[in-house]
Structures are given as C-alpha cells and as structure tokens.
Write an enzyme that holds these catalytic residues in place. Structure first.
Site: not given
Ligand SMILES: NC(=O)c1ccc[n+]([C@@H]2O[C@H](COP(=O)([O-])OP(=O)(O)OC[C@H]3O[C@@H](n4cnc5c(N)ncnc54)[C@H](OP(=O)(O)O)[C@@H]3O)[C@@H](O)[C@H]2O)c1
Length: 267
Positions: A141, A154
């Site tokens: 990120s 984070y």
């Molecule tokens: N959205 C943004 O703006 C953004 C920006 C920069 C970087 N990112 C990065 O992109 C990635 C995906 O983020 P997102 O925005 O899609 O977040 P999200 O919508 O909250 O989804 C997170 C995913 O991670 C899984 N997860 C969380 N804890 C877990 C655990 N203990 N074991 C297994 N799976 C787990 C969740 O599934 P379950 O809860 O079902 O386990 C879910 O599928 C992350 O690494 C985040 O840091 C996101």
C-alpha cells in the site's frame, strides 16, 4: 510466464480487491486456490469464476494462525500443486490512536498483513525452486511508503511487506523465482477504503480495483517489479519525502490525509 494452466493461491478472496485479482487471473487461464475465512464470500467468488469458464477451489482459513501455515501449504500443494503463483493480498487495518490499541489488535494486524505472507512464502519457496517456477506478488500500500497517522500499525505492516519484497527480489534475482510488490493508493468500488464510506482527498483520488488486477497481470508477465497504482503521479512526492520528512509531512497534511484518517477512527 505463460499464464494459461498455471495455479495461483490468492489470499483475501472473499470480498474487496481479492475477487477482482482472482477473476483477472482466471480469465487468463490460471487455476485459482481462493483463500479467506468467510466461506460464503469465497463461494461467491468461485461461482463467478466458474460461470466465466474459469477454475477455482476455495479454502476457508484464518491466516493469522501462523503456526498452521506450514501444514496448510503442504495440503494445498498435495491437493492442487504445483503452485506457480502466490498473491499475498489478505489484509486488515484499524484506525485508532496508537495508545488505544490492544496488544491483540496489533498482533492480528502484523500476523495477517506481514507474518502470513512471509510464512506462506517461506513454506512455498523451496517447492517453487524445485519446480524452477514461481512468482510471489505482495499487495502492499502507499501507506507503506509514507506513514498514515491513526493507522500506524497498518503502515508498519505494509512498510515491512515492501522492504521484505525489496530484499527478496534482489536475493532471488538469479533464480527462477520472481518477487513483485504492488502499492495501491485509495481504491474505489470495493475494499477497505470504499467500505469506510469517506471521500478520498481530491488531490489524491482513487483507482479502480480492476486497475490493481491489471497491475498484477502486468507483473506476472514482466517478472520481478514494483508497481504503484494511484490516480495521479505520486513518485515525485515520495522522492521528495526521502529528501525531507518535514516537507512530506506538510504535503500529507495539505492533502488532508491525517484529517481523513481521524474521521475513520471507530468509536
Ligand atoms: N482498499 C484499498 O483502498 C486498499 C489500498 C491499498 C492497499 N490495499 C490492500 O489490498 C489488500 C486487499 O484489501 P481490501 O481493500 O480488499 O480489503 P477488504 O475488503 O477488507 O478484504 C480483505 C480480505 O482479506 C481477508 N482476510 C482478512 N483477514 C484475514 C485472515 N485472518 N485470514 C484470511 N483472510 C483474511 C478478508 O477475508 P475474511 O474476512 O473472509 O477472512 C478479505 O477477503 C489488503 O492487503 C490491503 O491492505 C487496499
């Protein structure tokens, strides 16, 4: 890497960005092993992939259980292997004053965002090296490039993921293994930022999850690399931050990032 017929573990595929990455890979003929805790979300992703003619298996697993990851990898390799691609996408965040966080929350963030990618990779790498093929892609990120107030753990986890990827890329340069890291800024339409229902600072904007998925495909085709996905050019600002932390703090404040993070603190 010719993608058709390869197999990829994609973590965090029950919601948010992960399903976009999994679907983009599946559309190139990659067989998906989708992993997260929420089985319902995983099955939705799997169904969508299968309806488009792709191949997907799901595993409900809590990645913060670090001691269990060794046997998880062993079982996945036996059932679906060889595994050619690992996308470490699962992640969590928690907006809060640092001194209000519990020890368990800090452990959870570091385990899920940093320790699980390290451990999954440590367990997979000897097998990938044996197969003379492997690409590990870490979803970091921009919060790992410049610290985000009220989301400091984070930020620390993502900075760790970035620097670990940086070191690993150099370490495995002359091997058949590729190591890449993708750094998205704020994402639209799905994911943790979108779910927070706040508006991104105008000067920073948002990128679509499809754009991140495209960056993953680009990395797989190109080989080891670091890709920033952001709506505007951010590298000059990051470079400036290396010259003066003070100036970078001021610009971050001007962009409204700490103010936005304050709004996201849960009561
Ligand atoms: N959205 C943004 O703006 C953004 C920006 C920069 C970087 N990112 C990065 O992109 C990635 C995906 O983020 P997102 O925005 O899609 O977040 P999200 O919508 O909250 O989804 C997170 C995913 O991670 C899984 N997860 C969380 N804890 C877990 C655990 N203990 N074991 C297994 N799976 C787990 C969740 O599934 P379950 O809860 O079902 O386990 C879910 O599928 C992350 O690494 C985040 O840091 C996101």
């Amino acid at each position: 890497m010719n993608l058709a017929g390869k197999t990829a573990i994609v973590t965090g595929t029950s919601r948010g960005l992960g399903p976009y990455i999994a679907k983009a890979l599946a559309s190139k003929g990659v067989k998906i092993v989708a992993l997260a805790r929420d089985l319902k979300g995983l099955e939705k992703t799997s169904l969508e992939i299968k309806q488009s003619g792709g191949n997907c298996n799901v595993i409900s697993f809590d990645l913060s259980q670090i001691d269990e990851l060794d046997s998880l990898v062993k079982n996945i390799w036996e059932d679906y292997g060889p595994i050619d691609i690992l996308i470490n996408n699962a992640g969590i965040e928690n907006y809060q004053h640092f001194d209000h966080l519990s020890k368990d929350i800090i452990t959870d963030i570091i385990s899920t965002n940093l320790r699980s990618p390290l451990e999954l990779s440590r367990c997979l790498l000897p097998r990938m090296i044996n197969e003379k093929s492997g690409h590990i892609i870490n979803i970091a990120s921009l919060a790992g490039k410049k610290g985000v107030a009220y989301n400091s753990v984070y930020s620390a986890s993502k900075a760790g993921l970035l620097m670990w990827s940086d070191a690993l890329r150099q370490e495995y340069k002359d091997s058949p293994i590729d190591i890449s890291v993708i750094c998205p800024g704020f994402l639209s339409d799905a994911g943790m930022f979108y779910d927070g229902k706040v508006e991104a600072p105008k000067l920073l904007g948002t990128s679509s999850p499809q754009k991140v998925a495209k960056a993953v495909i680009k990395a797989l085709k190109k080989g080891s690399c670091e890709i920033i996905v952001n709506s505007g050019p951010i590298r000059p600002l990051l470079a400036l931050g290396q010259l003066s932390w003070n100036l970078a703090d001021k610009i971050t404040r001007l962009f409204g990032v700490p103010a936005l993070s304050r709004k996201r603190i849960s009561s």
